[in-house]
Design an enzyme around this catalytic site. Structure first.
Site, PDB file in Angstrom:
ATOM      1  N   ASP A   1      51.642  59.705  21.720  1.00 52.41           N
ATOM      2  CA  ASP A   1      52.816  59.546  20.866  1.00 52.41           C
ATOM      3  C   ASP A   1      53.695  60.775  21.039  1.00 52.41           C
ATOM      4  OD1 ASP A   1      51.117  61.291  19.460  1.00 52.41           O
ATOM      5  OD2 ASP A   1      51.776  60.561  17.499  1.00 52.41           O
TER       6      ASP A   1
ATOM      7  N   TYR B   1      55.950  64.252  20.771  1.00 54.66           N
ATOM      8  CA  TYR B   1      55.790  65.555  20.127  1.00 54.66           C
ATOM      9  C   TYR B   1      56.346  65.470  18.709  1.00 54.66           C
ATOM     10  CZ  TYR B   1      55.112  67.537  24.862  1.00 54.66           C
ATOM     11  OH  TYR B   1      54.661  67.845  26.118  1.00 54.66           O
TER      12      TYR B   1
ATOM     13  N   PHE C   1      55.484  63.933  27.414  1.00 56.52           N
ATOM     14  CA  PHE C   1      55.190  65.296  27.882  1.00 56.52           C
ATOM     15  C   PHE C   1      56.436  66.161  28.102  1.00 56.52           C
ATOM     16  CE2 PHE C   1      51.325  62.983  29.300  1.00 56.52           C
ATOM     17  CZ  PHE C   1      50.394  63.705  28.586  1.00 56.52           C
TER      18      PHE C   1
ATOM     19  N   HIS D   1      42.573  64.461  29.188  1.00 54.07           N
ATOM     20  CA  HIS D   1      43.935  64.802  28.764  1.00 54.07           C
ATOM     21  C   HIS D   1      44.236  66.264  29.117  1.00 54.07           C
ATOM     22  CE1 HIS D   1      47.381  65.381  26.053  1.00 54.07           C
ATOM     23  NE2 HIS D   1      47.514  64.068  26.118  1.00 54.07           N
TER      24      HIS D   1
END
Length: 224
Positions: free
Chosen positions: A64, A66, A77, A186
């Protein structure tokens, strides 16, 4: 809320007529009206705007957006120029440096990737300020699953980079033998050392693209 346009609109138009989307739209509009929500509504569908369906060569799935001020702008990202580079992206840049020799840039703006055919898609497209994963389960997952299904059906090779468990849960949807699916932990500081570092996903992606007659991605984000 912004709107999707172009070939993504044609591919996803059926979703906008479904009951879940009506509920999702109502919920998100009320959240924007009553709370601080990221990204700004005009940036909501930037992943689709910057990377038309017909141009998608690589898909990077985030979770989801930031959730701190000024960060999210609709590409997973990525942060706009002038915004401090978040820790996960710092680690992505480190792996890029080790894998492909890219220098580590002074900004986290990934539009260059998106314009080359890298779809930077979060599985949930909105979030409450300072509350990670707060819009999980309101309907975005069904919508982005529909987008992933559309990509799976494309009759051309696409690389899917699945980092972390939420992204890897989508692997079962990727049944097209033309595609390449790569998995790793991740890139967050909590898990990057468990196998994201050293995964060589960026170089593997470009090898696959070249083998299929496609232009590789220039992963280098330039300094500003």
């Amino acid at each position: 809320m912004g709107a999707i346009s172009g070939d993504w609109m044609e591919a996803l138009k059926g979703e906008f007529r479904k009951p879940y989307y009506a509920s999702l739209y109502k919920t998100v509009m009320e959240e924007y009206r009553t709370r601080k929500i990221f990204p700004p509504p005009d940036d909501l569908f930037n992943a689709f705007h910057f990377t038309p369906l017909k141009e998608v060569k690589v898909v990077i799935l985030g979770q989801d957006p930031y959730h701190n001020d000024g960060q999210a702008h609709g590409l997973c990202f990525s942060v706009r120029k002038g915004v401090e580079i978040p820790p996960s992206l710092v680690n992505i840049y480190q792996e890029l440096h080790d894998d492909c020799g890219c220098y580590i840039p002074n900004n986290g703006y990934l539009e260059k990737w998106a314009r080359q055919g890298v779809l930077l898609l979060n599985t949930v497209l909105t979030v409450r300020a300072h509350q990670a994963n707060s819009h999980h389960g309101i309907g975005w997952e069904e919508f982005t699953d529909a987008a992933i299904s559309v990509l799976n059906e494309q009759d051309r090779p696409i690389v899917f980079l699945l980092w972390g468990r939420p992204a890897q849960l989508k692997h079962a949807m990727l049944t097209n033998p033309k595609h390449l699916v790569l998995e790793a932990p991740h890139p967050s500081p909590l898990s990057a050392y468990r196998g994201f570092f050293g995964c060589h996903h960026f170089s593997q992606t470009n090898v696959f693209l070249r083998e299929n007659g496609l232009t590789p991605i220039d992963w280098q984000i330039e300094n500003i």
